[in-house]
Design an enzyme around this catalytic site. Structure first.
Site: not given
Length: 258
Positions: A101, A162, A188-189, A210-211
């Protein structure tokens, strides 16, 4: 992408459309437990931040067997093409990874992608035999350019990395989905499970989280919530929602009323 229920990325068939990141957890043990609950087949690993090579230190591979789950090395923390290329070449040399990635960030405040450096890096990596899944902006024209240069998957951001702000530009994401012949994976986000459902209902092939899992009060339970949300969103997309109307429509028959 076509409406089939087989999820393939760079020739690999995945049972789950949820990809999970391995950063920001309290421990490798928590990471492993959350990923098990998510039922993800693929995890992203920041080569520059997570130990996957030095066996003298606590190592992720002791908790997540790379023979049972696909590792996707990424270039998190790279702000130029040179660093990104060096990181992924190291990953290939040390671990044999060719499916990677790519993310090349533009600045430390927004963590938006530097698309000039990203396109440049994609071209080079593809020529070197890498299969590149690419973190990018939600600009359809730039996403098309990445695909034209050999990207194996397009990974537009929902909002800043994040941030937890969720999907901010459904129109652009939809345009990218409609034009792409490679998988589109929102990256993301994403902040909560319902965000993932929305992305999947638009027709995304998958989501990367992830986050939102790692920073939940209960990461394991949140991982399960995302697993269910992705399945629900995909099924909703395949079922094809009802048409929207500006006026009401009775839900019961109007003929034969006494």
């Amino acid at each position: 992408m076509k409406k089939n229920n087989i999820f393939k990325v760079a020739g690999k068939s995945l049972k789950s459309r949820l990809i999970v990141g391995t950063g920001k957890y309290k421990s490798f043990s928590e990471t492993a437990n959350a990923i098990k609950a998510s039922c993800a087949d693929m995890v992203t690993v920041a080569v520059r931040r997570v130990n996957i090579l030095d066996k003298k230190k606590p190592i992720l591979t002791d908790y997540l067997n790379p023979k049972k789950i696909i590792y996707l090395p990424n270039t998190a923390g790279c702000f130029n093409s040179k660093d990104a290329l060096r990181t992924l070449r190291l990953a290939r040399e040390m671990g044999g990874w060719k499916l990677v990635k790519l993310e090349v960030l533009g600045d430390k405040k927004t963590l938006y992608p530097n698309m000039i450096e990203t396109i440049k890096s994609t071209k080079i990596l593809v020529k070197e035999g890498f299969k590149v899944m690419v973190y990018c902006s939600d600009d359809p024209l730039l996403a098309k350019k990445l695909e034209d240069n050999g990207a194996s998957a397009i990974m537009p951001l929902a909002s800043p990395i994040g941030s937890g702000l969720g999907l901010q530009n459904k129109v652009n994401i939809s345009l990218i989905i409609k034009q792409s012949k490679v998988p589109v994976i929102v990256d993301a986000g994403i902040g909560t499970a319902s965000d993932a459902t929305i992305a999947m209902e638009l027709g995304c092939d998958g989501v990367l989280i992830n986050t939102a899992i790692a920073k939940a009060k209960n990461p394991v339970l949140m991982a399960k919530a995302f697993k269910d949300a992705v399945i629900s969103g995909r099924n909703s997309y395949l079922a094809e929602r009802m048409q929207k109307n500006y006026f009401g429509s009775p839900s019961s028959p109007v003929k034969g009323i006494i």
